[in-house]
Write an enzyme that holds these catalytic residues in place. Structure first.
Site, PDB file in Angstrom:
ATOM      1  N   ARG A 197     -31.089 -21.810   0.293  1.00  0.00           N
ATOM      2  CA  ARG A 197     -31.188 -22.566   1.550  1.00  0.00           C
ATOM      3  C   ARG A 197     -32.529 -22.288   2.229  1.00  0.00           C
ATOM      4  NH1 ARG A 197     -26.923 -21.012   6.145  1.00  0.00           N
ATOM      5  NH2 ARG A 197     -27.904 -19.000   5.759  1.00  0.00           N
ATOM      6  N   THR A 198     -32.882 -20.998   2.326  1.00  0.00           N
ATOM      7  CA  THR A 198     -34.174 -20.623   2.909  1.00  0.00           C
ATOM      8  C   THR A 198     -35.186 -20.515   1.767  1.00  0.00           C
ATOM      9  OG1 THR A 198     -32.916 -19.346   4.527  1.00  0.00           O
ATOM     10  CG2 THR A 198     -35.297 -18.951   4.453  1.00  0.00           C
TER      11      THR A 198
ATOM     12  N   THR B 160     -21.179   0.503   0.398  1.00  0.00           N
ATOM     13  CA  THR B 160     -21.016  -0.929   0.609  1.00  0.00           C
ATOM     14  C   THR B 160     -21.634  -1.322   1.945  1.00  0.00           C
ATOM     15  OG1 THR B 160     -19.465  -2.785   0.500  1.00  0.00           O
ATOM     16  CG2 THR B 160     -18.639  -0.770   1.545  1.00  0.00           C
TER      17      THR B 160
ATOM     18  N   LYS C 130     -26.152  -0.342   2.054  1.00  0.00           N
ATOM     19  CA  LYS C 130     -26.766  -0.332   0.719  1.00  0.00           C
ATOM     20  C   LYS C 130     -28.281  -0.069   0.776  1.00  0.00           C
ATOM     21  CE  LYS C 130     -23.526  -3.122  -1.966  1.00  0.00           C
ATOM     22  NZ  LYS C 130     -23.401  -4.246  -2.899  1.00  0.00           N
TER      23      LYS C 130
HETATM   24  P1  NAP Z   1     -26.518 -11.935   1.433  1.00  0.00           P
HETATM   25  O1  NAP Z   1     -27.556 -10.942   1.044  1.00  0.00           O
HETATM   26  O2  NAP Z   1     -26.147 -12.083   2.862  1.00  0.00           O
HETATM   27  O3  NAP Z   1     -26.999 -13.375   0.889  1.00  0.00           O
HETATM   28  C1  NAP Z   1     -26.263 -14.534   1.182  1.00  0.00           C
HETATM   29  C2  NAP Z   1     -26.821 -15.724   0.402  1.00  0.00           C
HETATM   30  O4  NAP Z   1     -25.998 -16.861   0.669  1.00  0.00           O
HETATM   31  C3  NAP Z   1     -28.240 -16.107   0.821  1.00  0.00           C
HETATM   32  O5  NAP Z   1     -28.907 -16.633  -0.289  1.00  0.00           O
HETATM   33  C4  NAP Z   1     -27.964 -17.186   1.871  1.00  0.00           C
HETATM   34  O6  NAP Z   1     -29.009 -18.093   2.053  1.00  0.00           O
HETATM   35  C5  NAP Z   1     -26.789 -17.901   1.240  1.00  0.00           C
HETATM   36  N1  NAP Z   1     -25.991 -18.616   2.233  1.00  0.00           N
HETATM   37  C6  NAP Z   1     -25.197 -18.075   3.197  1.00  0.00           C
HETATM   38  N2  NAP Z   1     -24.613 -19.058   3.917  1.00  0.00           N
HETATM   39  C7  NAP Z   1     -25.069 -20.232   3.406  1.00  0.00           C
HETATM   40  C8  NAP Z   1     -24.845 -21.602   3.740  1.00  0.00           C
HETATM   41  N3  NAP Z   1     -24.036 -21.947   4.754  1.00  0.00           N
HETATM   42  N4  NAP Z   1     -25.458 -22.546   2.987  1.00  0.00           N
HETATM   43  C9  NAP Z   1     -26.271 -22.194   1.974  1.00  0.00           C
HETATM   44  N5  NAP Z   1     -26.526 -20.927   1.616  1.00  0.00           N
HETATM   45  C10 NAP Z   1     -25.942 -19.947   2.322  1.00  0.00           C
HETATM   46  O7  NAP Z   1     -25.151 -11.673   0.674  1.00  0.00           O
HETATM   47  P2  NAP Z   1     -24.922 -11.004  -0.755  1.00  0.00           P
HETATM   48  O8  NAP Z   1     -24.608  -9.571  -0.574  1.00  0.00           O
HETATM   49  O9  NAP Z   1     -26.032 -11.395  -1.666  1.00  0.00           O
HETATM   50  O10 NAP Z   1     -23.555 -11.708  -1.211  1.00  0.00           O
HETATM   51  C11 NAP Z   1     -23.519 -13.069  -1.650  1.00  0.00           C
HETATM   52  C12 NAP Z   1     -22.136 -13.376  -2.246  1.00  0.00           C
HETATM   53  O11 NAP Z   1     -21.901 -12.570  -3.392  1.00  0.00           O
HETATM   54  C13 NAP Z   1     -20.982 -13.092  -1.280  1.00  0.00           C
HETATM   55  O12 NAP Z   1     -20.032 -14.132  -1.407  1.00  0.00           O
HETATM   56  C14 NAP Z   1     -20.394 -11.782  -1.786  1.00  0.00           C
HETATM   57  O13 NAP Z   1     -19.023 -11.687  -1.509  1.00  0.00           O
HETATM   58  C15 NAP Z   1     -20.645 -11.923  -3.286  1.00  0.00           C
HETATM   59  N6  NAP Z   1     -20.743 -10.620  -3.979  1.00  0.00           N
HETATM   60  C16 NAP Z   1     -19.896 -10.375  -5.023  1.00  0.00           C
HETATM   61  C17 NAP Z   1     -19.969  -9.181  -5.721  1.00  0.00           C
HETATM   62  C18 NAP Z   1     -19.044  -8.918  -6.875  1.00  0.00           C
HETATM   63  O14 NAP Z   1     -18.921  -7.745  -7.306  1.00  0.00           O
HETATM   64  N7  NAP Z   1     -18.411  -9.916  -7.433  1.00  0.00           N
HETATM   65  C19 NAP Z   1     -20.938  -8.214  -5.350  1.00  0.00           C
HETATM   66  C20 NAP Z   1     -21.798  -8.490  -4.274  1.00  0.00           C
HETATM   67  C21 NAP Z   1     -21.685  -9.711  -3.595  1.00  0.00           C
HETATM   68  P3  NAP Z   1     -30.189 -17.789   3.131  1.00  0.00           P
HETATM   69  O15 NAP Z   1     -31.143 -16.860   2.451  1.00  0.00           O
HETATM   70  O16 NAP Z   1     -30.770 -19.134   3.389  1.00  0.00           O
HETATM   71  O17 NAP Z   1     -29.535 -17.174   4.337  1.00  0.00           O
END
Ligand code: NAP
Length: 281
Positions: free
Chosen positions: A161-162, A72, A76
């Protein structure tokens, strides 16, 4: 049966999860319960790992005969240079969440995308031929996008967003799956909206205003804690079908369990182990 550990003896095999931190992880209870439920002689432990120790970690796991582990945040991607073989999924995403040892080689796979798809199909949300709007272009959005296209969705539109990141992901997907299946934007009618942004995780914000929601048939939010984000609450109030990220979390674990044990996963036991932890147990 949930929560009862198998008896540990001289033949018990060790599994676990590495990350920093790992104390919040629901996986130890989910996998321990599953091992016990099918009579698999294994234990599953949380391994908090400091980044400076990562280069020596697999050597230690070989010595201690650890058979497999989950990965995790924040490892990763960082675990990849230490693995011997990657599945196509892991290679494409540049991300690994499940590792196991086979004939002396460490193999890495990503079960996040397959877990999302299996979770949706288990909830009887059809994907083949459907139009999907994806919000986000981070690690989980990328995993979701590849697996949704593999599952046969007819069109995937990405918004982030980006903007550059959405465009780069769309380009990579178009190179893999062909042109015409992927676009960038946030307009139009869709069968399914998938939120893979972290908006709503630690604040009551939503990535889409309520007035926009009737354009979507169903809404899936990858976030599972809180169980109902503002996005899901507002979608429900519009009469839409909703589902949170628990199904994805569950089925990424189911896929890992099946890789490690070669047995069918006790899905209900694993789901109950997750739910009990969400309830604070
Ligand atoms: P990540 O790689 O950090 O990506 C985050 C994403 O959210 C990016 O697209 C980012 O946009 C966007 N974002 C963050 N803050 C924002 C804001 N204030 N306004 C608009 N967009 C915003 O994270 P990740 O690992 O992909 O995880 C994303 C979500 O999925 C998290 O909530 C995590 O808990 C969830 N998740 C769930 C599972 C599950 O098993 N259910 C597994 C993995 C992740 P930018 O590119 O513009 O920064």
């Amino acid at each position: 049966m949930t929560g009862s550990l198998s008896v540990i003896n001289g033949k018990t095999r060790a599994y676990g999860i590495i990350g920093n931190p790992v104390s919040h992880s629901f996986s130890p209870k989910m996998h321990s319960s599953a091992f016990a439920a099918v009579g698999f002689n294994g234990v599953y432990l949380p391994f908090p790992v400091e980044e400076q120790d990562l280069p020596r970690l697999l050597e230690a796991f070989v010595l201690l005969q650890v058979q497999g582990f989950n990965v995790t945040v924040p490892y990763k991607e960082k675990i990849i240079p230490y693995l011997d073989v990657l599945t196509e999924e892991a290679r494409t995403l540049g991300s690994v969440n499940t590792v196991w040892r086979e004939r002396g080689l460490w193999k890495g796979h990503s079960t996040d995308g397959p877990g999302l798809v299996r979770g949706l199909l288990a909830r009887r949300w059809k994907l083949k031929g459907k139009r999907v709007q994806l919000l986000g272009a981070g690690g989980s959005a990328k995993a979701a996008a590849f697996s949704l296209l593999k599952a046969g969705v007819s069109y995937l539109q990405i918004s982030n967003r980006t903007l550059d990141k959405a465009e780069a992901l769309a380009d990579q997907l178009a190179r893999t799956f062909g042109p015409g299946l992927v676009g960038v934007g946030l307009q139009g009618q869709f069968d399914l909206l998938v939120n893979a942004t972290s908006l709503g995780l630690s604040s009551d914000e939503t990535p889409l205003e309520a007035g926009e929601l009737p354009r979507f048939g169903r809404i899936y939010d990858l976030i599972y804690n809180p169980p109902k984000t503002r996005l899901l609450r507002e979608a429900e109030a519009c009469g839409l079908e909703i589902e949170n990220g628990l199904a994805m979390l569950l089925y990424q674990g189911v896929e890992a369990f099946e890789l490690w044990t070669g047995k069918a996963a006790p899905v209900e036991v694993m789901e109950e182990a997750l739910l009990s932890q969400l309830r604070g147990g």
